[in-house]
Motif scaffolding. Structure first.
Motif, PDB file in Angstrom:
ATOM      1  N   ILE A 213       0.863  -1.175   0.000  1.00  0.00           N
ATOM      2  CA  ILE A 213       0.000   0.000   0.000  1.00  0.00           C
ATOM      3  C   ILE A 213       0.899   1.224   0.000  1.00  0.00           C
ATOM      4  N   PRO A 214       0.403   2.335  -0.510  1.00  0.00           N
ATOM      5  CA  PRO A 214       1.200   3.555  -0.425  1.00  0.00           C
ATOM      6  C   PRO A 214       0.952   4.242   0.916  1.00  0.00           C
ATOM      7  N   ILE A 215       2.039   4.532   1.611  1.00  0.00           N
ATOM      8  CA  ILE A 215       1.920   5.289   2.876  1.00  0.00           C
ATOM      9  C   ILE A 215       2.866   6.473   2.748  1.00  0.00           C
ATOM     10  N   ASP A 216       2.361   7.683   2.888  1.00  0.00           N
ATOM     11  CA  ASP A 216       3.171   8.899   2.762  1.00  0.00           C
ATOM     12  C   ASP A 216       3.989   8.868   1.473  1.00  0.00           C
ATOM     13  N   GLY A 217       3.370   8.400   0.426  1.00  0.00           N
ATOM     14  CA  GLY A 217       4.060   8.421  -0.857  1.00  0.00           C
ATOM     15  C   GLY A 217       5.088   7.321  -1.031  1.00  0.00           C
ATOM     16  N   GLN A 218       5.183   6.436  -0.047  1.00  0.00           N
ATOM     17  CA  GLN A 218       6.142   5.332  -0.178  1.00  0.00           C
ATOM     18  C   GLN A 218       5.373   4.028  -0.274  1.00  0.00           C
ATOM     19  N   ILE A 219       5.937   3.080  -0.992  1.00  0.00           N
ATOM     20  CA  ILE A 219       5.278   1.787  -1.094  1.00  0.00           C
ATOM     21  C   ILE A 219       5.716   0.940   0.095  1.00  0.00           C
ATOM     22  N   VAL A 220       4.730   0.467   0.850  1.00  0.00           N
ATOM     23  CA  VAL A 220       5.043  -0.298   2.051  1.00  0.00           C
ATOM     24  C   VAL A 220       4.363  -1.658   1.953  1.00  0.00           C
ATOM     25  N   GLY A 221       5.098  -2.689   2.323  1.00  0.00           N
ATOM     26  CA  GLY A 221       4.538  -4.033   2.296  1.00  0.00           C
ATOM     27  C   GLY A 221       3.354  -4.151   3.253  1.00  0.00           C
ATOM     28  N   LEU A 222       2.412  -5.014   2.895  1.00  0.00           N
ATOM     29  CA  LEU A 222       1.213  -5.148   3.719  1.00  0.00           C
ATOM     30  C   LEU A 222       1.017  -6.614   4.084  1.00  0.00           C
ATOM     31  N   VAL A 223       0.859  -6.896   5.382  1.00  0.00           N
ATOM     32  CA  VAL A 223       0.538  -8.268   5.794  1.00  0.00           C
ATOM     33  C   VAL A 223      -0.550  -8.219   6.859  1.00  0.00           C
ATOM     34  N   TRP A 224      -1.255  -9.334   6.977  1.00  0.00           N
ATOM     35  CA  TRP A 224      -2.264  -9.431   8.034  1.00  0.00           C
ATOM     36  C   TRP A 224      -1.580  -9.922   9.303  1.00  0.00           C
TER      37      TRP A 224
ATOM     38  N   VAL B 272       0.639 -13.523  10.365  1.00  0.00           N
ATOM     39  CA  VAL B 272       1.969 -13.593  10.964  1.00  0.00           C
ATOM     40  C   VAL B 272       1.930 -14.391  12.259  1.00  0.00           C
ATOM     41  N   LEU B 273       0.860 -14.203  13.025  1.00  0.00           N
ATOM     42  CA  LEU B 273       0.772 -14.869  14.316  1.00  0.00           C
ATOM     43  C   LEU B 273       0.143 -16.252  14.197  1.00  0.00           C
ATOM     44  N   GLY B 274      -0.200 -16.636  12.969  1.00  0.00           N
ATOM     45  CA  GLY B 274      -0.776 -17.960  12.780  1.00  0.00           C
ATOM     46  C   GLY B 274      -2.210 -18.038  13.283  1.00  0.00           C
ATOM     47  N   LEU B 275      -2.931 -16.943  13.277  1.00  0.00           N
ATOM     48  CA  LEU B 275      -4.326 -16.947  13.705  1.00  0.00           C
ATOM     49  C   LEU B 275      -5.211 -16.955  12.455  1.00  0.00           C
TER      50      LEU B 275
ATOM     51  N   VAL C 262      -1.419  -0.804  11.024  1.00  0.00           N
ATOM     52  CA  VAL C 262      -0.431  -0.236  11.941  1.00  0.00           C
ATOM     53  C   VAL C 262       0.913  -0.386  11.241  1.00  0.00           C
ATOM     54  N   VAL C 263       1.586   0.726  10.999  1.00  0.00           N
ATOM     55  CA  VAL C 263       2.875   0.642  10.320  1.00  0.00           C
ATOM     56  C   VAL C 263       3.971   0.479  11.373  1.00  0.00           C
ATOM     57  N   LEU C 264       4.646  -0.660  11.317  1.00  0.00           N
ATOM     58  CA  LEU C 264       5.742  -0.919  12.260  1.00  0.00           C
ATOM     59  C   LEU C 264       7.056  -0.801  11.504  1.00  0.00           C
ATOM     60  N   GLY C 265       8.075  -0.361  12.190  1.00  0.00           N
ATOM     61  CA  GLY C 265       9.340  -0.265  11.470  1.00  0.00           C
ATOM     62  C   GLY C 265      10.518  -0.099  12.388  1.00  0.00           C
ATOM     63  N   ASN C 266      11.681  -0.442  11.875  1.00  0.00           N
ATOM     64  CA  ASN C 266      12.918  -0.021  12.511  1.00  0.00           C
ATOM     65  C   ASN C 266      13.687   0.748  11.452  1.00  0.00           C
ATOM     66  N   ALA C 267      14.975   0.928  11.672  1.00  0.00           N
ATOM     67  CA  ALA C 267      15.696   1.862  10.811  1.00  0.00           C
ATOM     68  C   ALA C 267      15.565   1.557   9.320  1.00  0.00           C
ATOM     69  N   LEU C 268      15.401   0.294   8.952  1.00  0.00           N
ATOM     70  CA  LEU C 268      15.405  -0.019   7.528  1.00  0.00           C
ATOM     71  C   LEU C 268      14.105  -0.519   6.950  1.00  0.00           C
TER      72      LEU C 268
ATOM     73  N   VAL D 194       8.500  -6.672  17.979  1.00  0.00           N
ATOM     74  CA  VAL D 194       8.431  -6.096  16.636  1.00  0.00           C
ATOM     75  C   VAL D 194       9.531  -6.593  15.693  1.00  0.00           C
ATOM     76  N   PRO D 195      10.806  -6.657  16.133  1.00  0.00           N
ATOM     77  CA  PRO D 195      11.815  -7.188  15.203  1.00  0.00           C
ATOM     78  C   PRO D 195      11.428  -8.567  14.682  1.00  0.00           C
ATOM     79  N   ASP D 196      10.863  -9.405  15.576  1.00  0.00           N
ATOM     80  CA  ASP D 196      10.416 -10.729  15.155  1.00  0.00           C
ATOM     81  C   ASP D 196       9.305 -10.622  14.119  1.00  0.00           C
ATOM     82  N   LEU D 197       8.341  -9.741  14.405  1.00  0.00           N
ATOM     83  CA  LEU D 197       7.202  -9.595  13.487  1.00  0.00           C
ATOM     84  C   LEU D 197       7.687  -9.215  12.103  1.00  0.00           C
ATOM     85  N   LEU D 198       8.651  -8.286  12.060  1.00  0.00           N
ATOM     86  CA  LEU D 198       9.134  -7.817  10.758  1.00  0.00           C
ATOM     87  C   LEU D 198       9.786  -8.953   9.984  1.00  0.00           C
ATOM     88  N   LEU D 199      10.513  -9.808  10.735  1.00  0.00           N
ATOM     89  CA  LEU D 199      11.139 -10.947  10.072  1.00  0.00           C
ATOM     90  C   LEU D 199      10.089 -11.966   9.649  1.00  0.00           C
ATOM     91  N   SER D 200       9.158 -12.251  10.568  1.00  0.00           N
ATOM     92  CA  SER D 200       8.129 -13.240  10.262  1.00  0.00           C
ATOM     93  C   SER D 200       7.302 -12.788   9.075  1.00  0.00           C
TER      94      SER D 200
END
Lengths: 743, 338
Positions: free
Chosen positions: A512-523, A527-530, A544-550, A598-604
């Motif tokens: 999805i585009p967020i603030d003009g940037q393309i951001v990956g979208l997952v449910w 991720v949690l296997g629900l 909810v946009v989660l992120g770390n430096a990259l 969150v780091p785990d979520l981003l990897l998962s």
């Protein structure tokens, strides 16, 4: 020994432990200072102080009958006494002897029998969220120990606190705390007053109700009876009514008063509690020096091991920071220092070619910043980060697409990516590219941030900005169906509602585009296997946009419920590590809610099936790869074979280099693990031969050796080995991790 | 109790408070605190560590002796001779004695070392704080009393508690023309003898040497018995160090030395028994007197503990009972070449 003596001895040992570590620490700080060659007056003072420390430690060791410590100290004392009286003068040999003595003392002190009551690990009270507590990062300890990060994690050793279990607090701070605590008396009196007023009020009400009941009875009586004395009865009722009215006014007044004093109470209570909490936090502040005093010895050792003369400059050590933050910063700082000396500072010859002084310089500068923040700058005057190397490695590992232009800052940020290393060889201590990723993770978990500045040829500076006190943890409460989860607010970039039609599929992934940037979208449910709850096809998506430096990823949730303060409860020792979940919290009404990692979520999220698909089983660990193990020792050979086969590799063995080379030429192999010392053909020669062979030259080679010297490591690089593991620190996790990375 | 090591301090306090006759009323972790505490608490005895931050034990002792004289016992774990010698300097500043730090709980010799510590502290809690003997009280014996035609060839001195300072005073008053050899047994904590010898030599200006087995006894030199062995002299003028059984629980013992002097030198010796607890050497001083030697006991007034010399007086072992200055004057007269 009588029981009483036994008990006393236990107590004495506890005292001794604290005292001894202070003496040792002090000597570890003073000795490098003396080695720097201060002027004569300073030298005399340093020798005198060192002498006294050794002497005191000896006396203390004698008191608890630790004879070996006593003997080591005695030798040091004798040597220092001779220095003091000018019978001998300082020389490299003397420093070596003294350092050796300190090295002997360290394990002896650790081995001191623990006091009777085992001290509880301080991490249990640590409100640091996400993984620091629950081992959220499986690689909690960066390459601070020779056994490497993975090894640390498999052992699941609780983080060792910087200082001992005891903290020194100045009497001034304690007195301030006591004064505040004493003021709480006033609250007690205030509460007692409010309570007595309410009791009075309730008595008043009881009286009134009695009167009221009587009046009611009278009224009902008069209804049934004849209306003979109607006037009199009405008069009586009227009187009751008037009395009731008066009571009502009185009680109302009283209620008003109680309300006022309760309100006043509340206000002063809030003030006092906040003040007390602040002062309590103050009491937990420690000067940086309590951590930094470890470093002169460390830098000296690293400098000696790497053969590069390095000077360490520390500035701002008196600045105070929350003890819990300081404890968490120990490993990251050690890692940065190691990095600076291993990779940053150039060899002396190289330095003089570039017109720099032969001695390298590493500095740690602590600077207070606005807004209750503190900056730690770890800088070296080495070669700096080579942008071309980063670009090259990034392109190779797919972090940067071919031809993609990236500015310097973005390039430098890549060094914090997990698995990113420009080092030509893996060793036990560095080059795996995990260290900086862990440093960043730790810093971010503490609510801080890190960035790197580097001028090629001028040096590198890592700037870490941390809060001075540990902030209360805030989280965003979200729901999926009837389940609730807390996401740490630090990692939540933003929340948004997006229309479904804005979702587009790029490279088989929803975006999805967020603030003009393309951001990956997952449910988040995926991720949690629900199970994804059914939803209206037209309703906008709550993300909810989660992120770390990259990395930034948008997670779809059903609803964002609140942003609030939460109390972090660690998962406890039974759950050392849980994917995606860092801790838990108790919300109102006793509801237990997991706090997500969150780091785990981003990897998962990356692993989760793309583009609307259901959850897929994760890919098989690795297709069966074929490895060759060369070792002349039967024991080592079968050990390696076992480890590697258990990990799912097909393993062939060879008894020496020549055997290995022959086997390699006839078979198909993906990697070679080889011992260095072998008859007929050693590991170095084997690696050289492999690199020369046109068919084999791309084969990854891991050298395993008992030799841990810089020369050998360099020799290893020169002959073209990809990794170099020292048997002394050998650990299967270590080996497997290296193998995995090379395949 | 003054010590900069919390562990050592805790042990000392535990040991002393465990004795019904002693009570620890305060502790200090450096010299500065010690001086303040001494002023405020006025203890009967202070135990003092020597190496401490800020103000060391030596400076603290000097300050305390100037401001509020108190009985001070130096406690040290050092056996490096230089450092022991430095500790003995505290005696010059007014400390009463130097003892070794007690061994730790669980050490096989713990009980012995603890008893020694407690006994010393109790004993010293009763001696007078300020001792001055600079003025001769008893007149030195007349020339005639000494002149009996014998030729003196050796001086033997025995001392215990309080001995170091008296020895320093006596030796420092012997002029360069004093040519006799001196043999000394001073009871001292194990490991301290070498440091003590160094201090005694430096502070008295008289050559002091730790005795070695078989060494010839030369003139104008004091031989101090090392710890752990008995010291004897032979007729051939040599030192003999032996590991016989302890006498009076002591090794080296004064008794052993005096006995050998009586045997080897007969009437050609001087025996001096100085301050100290117990009876060591009293009987043997009598032996020397019977053999014709000149015998001297330190007088009660100048003694820290009038134990050994007191016993000698009781046994009529001493020709003369003298203050340190008079002892020095007597030795001068007997040992100086005309």
């Amino acid at each position: 020994m009588t029981e009483k003596e036994e008990r006393f001895l236990q107590r004495l040992l506890a005292t001794f432990k604290v005292e001894a570590s202070e003496h040792l620490q002090s000597m570890l700080t003073l000795l490098p200072e003396l080695e720097q060659g201060p002027d004569a007056a300073a030298e005399a003072t340093l020798i005198e102080t060192l002498f006294r420390e050794a002497h005191s430690l000896k006396g203390a060791a004698r008191a608890v009958n630790q004879r070996e410590i006593e003997m080591v100290c005695h030798d040091m004392e004798q040597l220092l006494s001779s220095l003091k009286y000018g019978e001998i003068t300082v020389s490299p040999e003397i420093f070596e002897t003294l350092y050796q003595a300190l090295d002997r003392l360290q394990p002896l002190l650790v081995g001191t029998p623990a006091p009777a009551a085992p001290t509880t690990a301080p991490v249990a009270t640590n409100p640091v969220p996400a993984g620091v507590v629950a081992g959220g990062s499986a690689v909690a300890a960066p390459a601070s120990s020779a056994s490497g990060p993975v090894a640390e994690a498999t052992r699941a050793v609780p983080a060792e606190p910087v200082a001992s279990e005891t903290v020194r607090i100045s009497t001034a701070k304690l007195t301030a705390l006591l004064n505040q605590a004493e003021e709480l008396h006033a609250l007690k009196f205030g509460a007692a007053y409010v309570a007595s007023e309410i009791a009075e009020l309730s008595r008043g009400f009881a009286g009134w109700r009695k009167e009221w009941g009587k009046a009611g009875k009278a009224l009902r009586g008069s209804r049934r009876g004849r209306a003979r004395d109607l006037a009199a009865q009405v008069d009586g009722l009227l009187e009751t009514f008037e009395q009731g009215d008066a009571r009502l006014r009185l009680l109302d007044e009283r209620l008003q008063r109680i309300h006022r004093s309760a309100e006043q109470e509340r206000r002063s209570m809030a003030g006092m509690i906040d003040g007390l909490l602040d002062d309590m936090k103050q009491a937990l502040m420690l000067p940086f020096s309590s951590l930094l005093e470890l470093f002169p010895k460390l830098v000296r050792d690293l400098s000696r091991d790497s053969g590069k003369p390095v000077e360490l400059v520390i500035d701002g050590a008196a600045i105070e920071i929350d003890r819990r933050i300081l404890e968490q910063m120990k490993d990251p700082l050690i890692h940065l220092l190691r990095n600076a000396i291993d990779h940053g500072i150039e060899k002396a010859e190289q330095r003089s070619q570039h017109g720099k002084p032969a001695q390298g310089r590493v500095s740690i500068t602590i600077l207070p910043q606005d807004g209750n923040q503190i900056e730690i700058a770890v800088a070296d005057d080495g070669g700096g980060i080579r942008h071309d190397r980063i670009r090259e490695v990034a392109a190779r590992s797919g972090l940067l697409r071919e031809g993609e232009v990236s500015d310097d800052e973005a390039l430098q940020a890549l060094v914090f990516e997990s698995g990113f290393s420009t080092s030509p060889i893996l060793t036990d201590i560095s080059g795996r590219g995990l260290g900086l990723a862990i440093v960043r993770e730790k810093v971010e978990k503490l609510g801080g941030r890190i960035k790197v500045e580097s001028q090629q040829g001028q040096g590198t500076c890592f700037r870490i900005v941390l809060p001075a006190t540990l902030a209360t943890f805030r989280g965003v409460l979200v729901s999926i169906g009837d389940r609730q989860f807390v996401l740490p607010s630090v990692n939540v970039e933003r929340v948004a509602r997006v229309a479904r039609h804005t979702v587009s599929t790029v490279e088989n992934r929803d975006t999805i585009p967020i603030d003009g940037q393309i951001v990956g979208l997952v449910w988040l449910a995926d991720v949690l296997g629900l199970v994804r709850p059914r939803s209206d096809d037209d309703a906008p998506l709550q993300v909810v946009v989660l992120g770390n430096a990259l990395r930034r990823i948008a997670f779809v949730v059903d609803a964002v419920l609140a942003d609030q303060e939460v109390l972090v409860k660690p998962l406890g020792p039974q759950l050392q590590r849980l994917r995606n979940i860092a801790a838990a919290t108790v919300l109102g009404a006793g509801k237990l809610v997991p706090i997500l990692n969150v780091p785990d979520l981003l990897l998962s999220a990356i692993r989760v099936a793309p583009a609307g698909g259901a959850v897929q089983a994760s890919a098989p660990e690795h297709q069966q790869r074929s490895l060759l193990v060369a070792d002349d020792s039967v024991t080592s050979r079968s050990l390696f074979k076992n480890i590697l086969e258990t990990a799912g590799y097909r393993v062939t063995t060879a008894v020496d280099g020549l055997d290995a080379l022959t086997t390699l030429r006839v078979g198909q192999f993906d990697l070679v693990v080889s011992d260095v010392e072998m008859p007929r053909m050693d590991g170095f020669e084997l690696a050289t031969q492999i690199r020369r062979d046109s068919k084999l030259k791309a084969l990854p080679v891991v050298l395993v050796t008992a030799l841990d010297s810089r020369e050998d490591r360099e020799h290893g690089i020169n002959v073209g080995a990809d990794a170099y593991i020292v048997k002394g620190s050998f650990d299967q996790g270590n080996l497997l991790e290296v193998v995995r990375r090379l395949l | 109790m003054v010590d900069d090591s919390p562990s050592a301090l805790e042990l000392l306090v535990y040991l002393l408070n465990g004795d019904p006759e002693l009570q620890v009323i305060g502790t200090a972790s450096n010299g500065e605190e010690a001086v303040k505490a001494a002023r405020r608490l006025k203890p009967d005895v202070i135990t003092m560590d020597i190496h401490m931050p800020l103000v060391d034990g030596f400076a603290a002792t000097r300050s305390i002796m100037e401001e509020c004289p108190t009985r001070i016992v130096m406690v040290t774990a050092s056996v490096v001779p230089r450092e022991v010698s430095a500790t003995f300097k505290a005696l010059e500043a007014g400390a009463l004695t130097v003892i070794g730090r007690p061994l730790g709980l669980g050490h096989p010799d713990f009980d012995t070392s603890m008893r020694e510590l407690l006994q010393t502290i109790k004993l010293l809690s009763e001696v007078s704080v300020v001792r001055r003997w600079s003025h001769a009280r008893n007149h030195p014996p007349l020339e005639s009393a000494l002149a009996s035609g014998r030729q003196i060839r050796l001086v033997a001195i025995g001392a215990s508690t309080g001995g170091p300072l008296v020895l320093r005073d006596v030796l420092s008053q012997l002029p360069a023309t004093f040519t006799l050899p001196i043999v000394i047994v001073q009871h001292i904590a194990a490991g301290f003898a070498a440091g003590f010898a160094e201090w005694l030599g430096q502070s008295s200006g008289f050559p002091v040497r730790l005795a070695e087995h078989g060494a010839p006894i030369l003139g104008r030199c004091a031989y101090l018995a090392p710890d752990g062995v008995h010291m004897e002299v032979t007729a051939g003028g040599q030192v003999r160090l032996t590991s016989g059984p302890a006498e009076h629980g002591l090794r080296p013992s004064v008794a052993c030395l005096f006995r050998s002097v009586a045997q080897a030198y007969g009437g050609n010796a001087v025996g001096v028994l100085l301050t100290g607890m117990g009876k060591d050497g009293a009987q043997e001083l009598k032996l020397m007197r019977n053999a014709g030697a000149v015998t001297i006991a330190q007088d009660e007034e100048s003694c820290v503990v009038f134990g050994m010399p007191g016993e000698a007086v009781k046994l009529e072992a001493a020709h003369f009972v003298l203050a340190p200055d008079d002892i020095a004057a007597t030795l001068r007269r007997l040992g100086t070449q005309p």
